[in-house]
Design a protein around this motif. Structure first.
Motif, PDB file in Angstrom:
ATOM      1  N   ALA A  58       8.246-127.313  39.363  1.00 51.24           N
ATOM      2  CA  ALA A  58       9.094-126.158  39.076  1.00 51.24           C
ATOM      3  C   ALA A  58       9.157-125.832  37.594  1.00 51.24           C
ATOM      4  CB  ALA A  58      10.510-126.411  39.606  1.00 51.24           C
ATOM      5  N   GLU A  59       9.006-126.835  36.743  1.00 52.22           N
ATOM      6  CA  GLU A  59       9.144-126.608  35.304  1.00 52.22           C
ATOM      7  C   GLU A  59       7.872-126.052  34.659  1.00 52.22           C
ATOM      8  OE1 GLU A  59       7.645-130.857  35.831  1.00 52.22           O
ATOM      9  OE2 GLU A  59       9.087-129.512  36.819  1.00 52.22           O
ATOM     10  N   PRO A  63      15.869-116.921  46.472  1.00 55.77           N
ATOM     11  CA  PRO A  63      15.508-116.706  45.068  1.00 55.77           C
ATOM     12  C   PRO A  63      16.012-117.858  44.207  1.00 55.77           C
ATOM     13  CG  PRO A  63      17.357-115.307  45.675  1.00 55.77           C
ATOM     14  CD  PRO A  63      16.922-115.999  46.934  1.00 55.77           C
ATOM     15  N   ALA A  64      15.269-118.193  43.179  1.00 56.32           N
ATOM     16  CA  ALA A  64      15.677-119.275  42.287  1.00 56.32           C
ATOM     17  C   ALA A  64      16.937-118.889  41.526  1.00 56.32           C
ATOM     18  CB  ALA A  64      14.551-119.588  41.304  1.00 56.32           C
ATOM     19  N   ALA A  65      17.748-119.886  41.203  1.00 53.33           N
ATOM     20  CA  ALA A  65      18.955-119.628  40.422  1.00 53.33           C
ATOM     21  C   ALA A  65      18.599-119.172  39.012  1.00 53.33           C
ATOM     22  CB  ALA A  65      19.816-120.891  40.371  1.00 53.33           C
ATOM     23  N   PHE A 110      11.072-122.330  37.099  1.00 50.05           N
ATOM     24  CA  PHE A 110      12.368-121.979  37.678  1.00 50.05           C
ATOM     25  C   PHE A 110      13.275-123.192  37.770  1.00 50.05           C
ATOM     26  CE2 PHE A 110       9.727-123.187  41.288  1.00 50.05           C
ATOM     27  CZ  PHE A 110      10.579-123.922  42.101  1.00 50.05           C
ATOM     28  N   GLY A 111      14.566-122.896  37.939  1.00 49.10           N
ATOM     29  CA  GLY A 111      15.553-123.932  38.166  1.00 49.10           C
ATOM     30  C   GLY A 111      16.269-123.695  39.477  1.00 49.10           C
ATOM     31  N   GLY A 112      16.655-124.771  40.169  1.00 52.02           N
ATOM     32  CA  GLY A 112      17.324-124.645  41.456  1.00 52.02           C
ATOM     33  C   GLY A 112      16.330-124.514  42.592  1.00 52.02           C
ATOM     34  N   GLU A 113      16.841-124.299  43.786  1.00 54.81           N
ATOM     35  CA  GLU A 113      15.981-124.142  44.957  1.00 54.81           C
ATOM     36  C   GLU A 113      15.309-122.772  44.935  1.00 54.81           C
ATOM     37  OE1 GLU A 113      16.260-124.184  49.872  1.00 54.81           O
ATOM     38  OE2 GLU A 113      18.063-124.381  48.650  1.00 54.81           O
ATOM     39  N   ARG A 114      14.074-122.720  45.373  1.00 54.72           N
ATOM     40  CA  ARG A 114      13.324-121.466  45.472  1.00 54.72           C
ATOM     41  C   ARG A 114      12.406-121.562  46.678  1.00 54.72           C
ATOM     42  NH1 ARG A 114       8.152-119.481  43.954  1.00 54.72           N
ATOM     43  NH2 ARG A 114       8.120-117.371  43.045  1.00 54.72           N
ATOM     44  N   LYS A 115      12.384-120.528  47.525  1.00 55.79           N
ATOM     45  CA  LYS A 115      11.466-120.526  48.664  1.00 55.79           C
ATOM     46  C   LYS A 115      10.849-119.151  48.814  1.00 55.79           C
ATOM     47  CE  LYS A 115      10.769-121.512  53.556  1.00 55.79           C
ATOM     48  NZ  LYS A 115      11.319-122.030  54.815  1.00 55.79           N
ATOM     49  N   ILE A 116       9.532-119.117  48.734  1.00 50.20           N
ATOM     50  CA  ILE A 116       8.744-117.913  48.939  1.00 50.20           C
ATOM     51  C   ILE A 116       7.722-118.197  50.036  1.00 50.20           C
ATOM     52  CG2 ILE A 116       7.202-116.202  47.915  1.00 50.20           C
ATOM     53  CD1 ILE A 116       9.929-116.121  46.649  1.00 50.20           C
TER      54      ILE A 116
END
Length: 325
Positions: free
Chosen positions: A90-91, A117-119, A298-304
């Motif tokens: 993610a980073e 969406p990511a935070a 991104f930070g936090g949960e993300r799902k695409i």
């Protein structure tokens, strides 16, 4: 069909909660194709598409066939033609690329659907390959156009997707047959690693518009694009032999592509990139042969979720960019 705002990509906003996305897309397919031909991408917002079935239905309404045999991405659970996005730290950024442009076939259409969406961060930036072609210095453009790119990939266990998953078989003879049919050179290294080498164009002409497009996966393969820590790990494992790295890229004649050239290209892409903030239920449709995409950290949960369809083979292209140098 009504567009809102003046940003990029062009955005269609759904204002009816009871509207079936797949039915709407089928009815407006011709109009959406015109938008894609001009802009390369379109954002569908407010259609409440958040599950694999609804997403597959929408995507399937806009192509003649969806592709279900893509070995580089994991499938969504119980969804044969919907994939999870690239499993990548993610980073870190996923650099710009046209999906499967280094392969003998690729999707002409690609779809992205935002479930979560990511935070923070997590945009999917896009760049029009026609603009890249125009922005490149003439000497750089000519060399890529003339020579193409030679991609080398080693399917090293623990460092990349295994060749068994990529090809969907553990039969070496079947892998060799497929590679030969696609004009991909393959060899088995002493430790069982599969190495493939293939030439692909760096520039194509779009089959519908005949416009030149800078179309490749250079950034995902060239070792100059590796993160510093990853580069140091590769050097510790393989020394300076870049052909032993999981992925590497050279000009089509085998000569090195200078790191300075890659940095110049990355600057061009950064200058041309367009971003938008994902919302839950957003669907972005891209013409993969016009537009490249990436992913911001991104930070936090993300799902695409991802889908792709209407595959094109290199043999269907016309002109000198369709054949090896």
């Amino acid at each position: 069909m009504r567009f809102v705002g003046d940003g990029f990509p062009p955005t269609v906003l759904c204002e009816r909660a009871d509207l079936d996305a797949a039915t709407w897309a089928l009815e407006h397919r011709g109009a959406l194709e015109s938008v894609l031909r001009e802009h390369g991408a379109v954002l569908l917002r407010g259609f409440d598409v958040t599950g694999p079935d609804a997403f597959e239905g929408l995507a399937g309404s806009l192509v003649d066939s969806l592709y279900g045999d893509y070995g580089d991405l994991p499938h969504e659970k119980d969804a044969d033609r919907v994939y999870k996005s690239t499993p990548y730290p993610a980073e870190q950024s996923i650099l710009f690329h046209h999906e499967s442009s280094h392969m003998p076939q690729w999707p002409s259409r690609q779809f992205f659907c935002c479930v979560t969406p990511a935070a923070e961060g997590g945009a999917t930036p896009i760049v029009d390959g026609r603009d890249v072609y125009v922005a490149l210095p003439q000497d750089v453009r000519t060399r890529f156009e003339t020579l193409g790119i030679r991609y080398v990939r080693n399917f090293i266990k623990g460092l990349d997707v295994g060749w068994e998953r990529m090809f969907g078989t553990d039969d070496r003879a079947e892998v060799e047959r497929r590679c030969a049919a696609q004009q991909v050179s393959c060899e088995w290294l002493p430790d069982g690693t599969l190495r493939t080498t293939q030439w692909a164009p760096a520039v194509i002409r779009h089959p519908l518009t005949d416009e030149p497009v800078f179309f490749n996966q250079l950034f995902l393969h060239h070792t100059a694009c590796l993160e510093k820590e990853v580069r140091e790990l590769m050097v510790s494992l393989f020394g300076d032999d870049e052909t032993a790295y999981p992925r590497s890229a050279f000009f089509g004649d085998g000569t090195p592509i200078p790191g300075s050239t890659v940095e110049l290209l990355r600057g061009v892409y950064d200058d041309l990139a367009h971003r938008f903030a994902w919302r839950r239920g957003d669907v972005v449709v891209i013409d993969n042969m016009l537009v490249s995409h990436g992913r911001d950290p991104f930070g936090g949960e993300r799902k695409i979720m991802v889908a792709m369809g209407d595959m094109v083979t290199r043999s269907e292209l016309s002109g000198p960019s369709a054949t090896a140098a």
